[in-house]
Motif scaffolding. Structure first.
Motif, mmCIF file in Angstrom:
data_model
loop_
_atom_site.group_PDB
_atom_site.id
_atom_site.type_symbol
_atom_site.label_atom_id
_atom_site.label_comp_id
_atom_site.label_asym_id
_atom_site.label_seq_id
_atom_site.Cartn_x
_atom_site.Cartn_y
_atom_site.Cartn_z
ATOM 1 N N SER A 1 -6.502 2.479 -2.637
ATOM 2 C CA SER A 1 -5.230 2.303 -1.936
ATOM 3 C C SER A 1 -5.346 1.195 -0.887
ATOM 4 C CB SER A 1 -4.817 3.621 -1.259
ATOM 5 O OG SER A 1 -3.603 3.477 -0.561
ATOM 6 N N ASN B 1 -5.325 -2.275 -2.466
ATOM 7 C CA ASN B 1 -3.988 -2.791 -2.774
ATOM 8 C C ASN B 1 -3.456 -3.637 -1.624
ATOM 9 O OD1 ASN B 1 -3.253 -1.870 -5.424
ATOM 10 N ND2 ASN B 1 -3.143 0.213 -4.623
ATOM 11 N N ASN C 1 1.843 7.420 1.108
ATOM 12 C CA ASN C 1 0.776 6.480 0.770
ATOM 13 C C ASN C 1 -0.496 7.194 0.328
ATOM 14 O OD1 ASN C 1 0.118 3.777 0.479
ATOM 15 N ND2 ASN C 1 -0.823 3.629 2.500
ATOM 16 N N PRO D 1 -3.057 8.262 -2.284
ATOM 17 C CA PRO D 1 -3.374 7.649 -3.578
ATOM 18 C C PRO D 1 -2.922 8.501 -4.764
ATOM 19 C CG PRO D 1 -5.245 7.452 -2.095
ATOM 20 C CD PRO D 1 -4.240 8.333 -1.404
ATOM 21 N N TYR E 1 -0.219 -0.258 -8.510
ATOM 22 C CA TYR E 1 -0.814 0.392 -7.342
ATOM 23 C C TYR E 1 -1.621 1.637 -7.731
ATOM 24 C CZ TYR E 1 2.149 -2.755 -4.625
ATOM 25 O OH TYR E 1 2.749 -3.872 -4.089
ATOM 26 N N GLU F 1 -5.872 2.186 -7.904
ATOM 27 C CA GLU F 1 -6.493 3.339 -7.258
ATOM 28 C C GLU F 1 -7.335 4.132 -8.249
ATOM 29 O OE1 GLU F 1 -2.746 3.850 -4.117
ATOM 30 O OE2 GLU F 1 -2.995 5.231 -5.814
#
Length: 302
Positions: free
Chosen positions: A29, A32, A98, A100, A122, A126
């Motif tokens: 995460s 990203n 947010n 993961p 995204y 992860e």
């Protein structure tokens, strides 16, 4: 006294791998953010350097150059600031949005404010980071080699995606990776120090030589200097013996992908394809399976 948690992780490799997978998701995460922000930070730095150069040369900055480009965010802009937001509506992403993978599934892949889709890349990054981290933990167990392999894997993931997006391999990542490989091999963690130093030098020079031969013959640049530094870093981690394997693997994958894009998607063959992702993938494969691949190849020659 040894920490009981560390003792438990050392005695239970499956649990240790699971913990590493969990932390891999968290770092994925964060990566990203790194993948998006580092190239933008580089552009802001280049802009500021250009402005300083013009001021030094001419004593003043033209008004048209004094305006901040709309395509770039306003400073301060770094890994920590500003807070992450939705690219569509500017909604500030809260911590529970947010988490993961889980947040992506809970939000059904959409922004909680404007309902625009969130890119699938995204959660993929992860999961890939978690999976590759778990694999490294299984391969090396509870050891310093696992810690080193995690850093190696994580940097390659970031470099792969940045080069894929922007055709850039930032010195901020390739050079520390190179020096870390040399430092780890002072006591021969993955290769002898002599092999690591030769690997770094030969890795850089062989692509540098190919670059100039290609440029002299065609007048075009076949690759960037970041590719030289990345191969040098891979040579520093594994030794010069793996360089040919890395080049062969990366060239094969790159050729297959490039030809497929031209034939299937009709991609213009004159549009450059970043070589860094293939180098990174080949380097990761060689790091974990290189010895087995080379041994198998040698057995075929007997």
């Amino acid at each position: 006294m040894t920490n009981p948690i560390l003792q438990y992780l050392s005695a239970n490799p499956d649990y240790f791998a699971g913990v590493i997978f969990f932390f891999g998701l968290i770092f994925g995460s964060f990566f990203n953010v790194v993948i998006y922000r580092v190239p933008v930070m580089m552009q802001l730095e280049w802009l500021e350097n250009c402005r300083d150069f013009i001021k030094d040369m001419f004593g003043a900055l033209p008004k048209e150059l004094d305006k901040h480009p709309q395509s770039l965010p306003q400073p301060p802009f770094n890994i920590a600031k500003p807070d992450s937001t939705c690219p569509h509506c500017g909604h500030r992403i809260r911590w529970y949005e947010n988490i993961p993978v889980a947040s992506y599934l809970a939000l059904k892949g959409k922004c909680s404010h404007c309902s625009n889709p969130i890119s699938l890349r995204y959660p993929i990054i992860e999961l890939v980071t978690g999976g590759l981290s778990c694999f490294a933990a299984i391969q090396f167990g509870f050891s310093w080699e696992t810690a080193a392999a995690l850093v190696f894997t994580w940097v390659l993931i970031c470099l792969t995606m940045i080069d894929f997006d922007h055709k850039l391999l930032p010195d901020q990542m390739t050079l520390p990776l190179l020096w870390l490989g040399l430092l780890l091999n002072i006591n021969g963690m993955f290769a002898s120090l002599q092999d690591a130093v030769i690997g770094a030098a030969v890795g850089y020079m062989c692509l540098w030589s190919l670059y100039w031969v290609f440029k002299l013959l065609t007048g075009k640049e076949g690759m960037g200097y970041g590719d030289f530094k990345l191969l040098a870093a891979l040579g520093a981690w594994m030794g010069w013996q793996y360089l040919l394997l890395i080049l062969v693997l990366s060239s094969m994958v790159g050729a297959v992908v490039g030809i497929s894009l031209i034939l299937i998607k009709g991609r213009d063959k004159n549009i450059p394809i970043p070589f860094g992702p293939y180098l990174a993938a080949a380097g990761w494969i060689a790091f974990f399976w290189g010895e087995a691949i080379l041994s198998h190849y040698q057995s075929l020659l007997r």
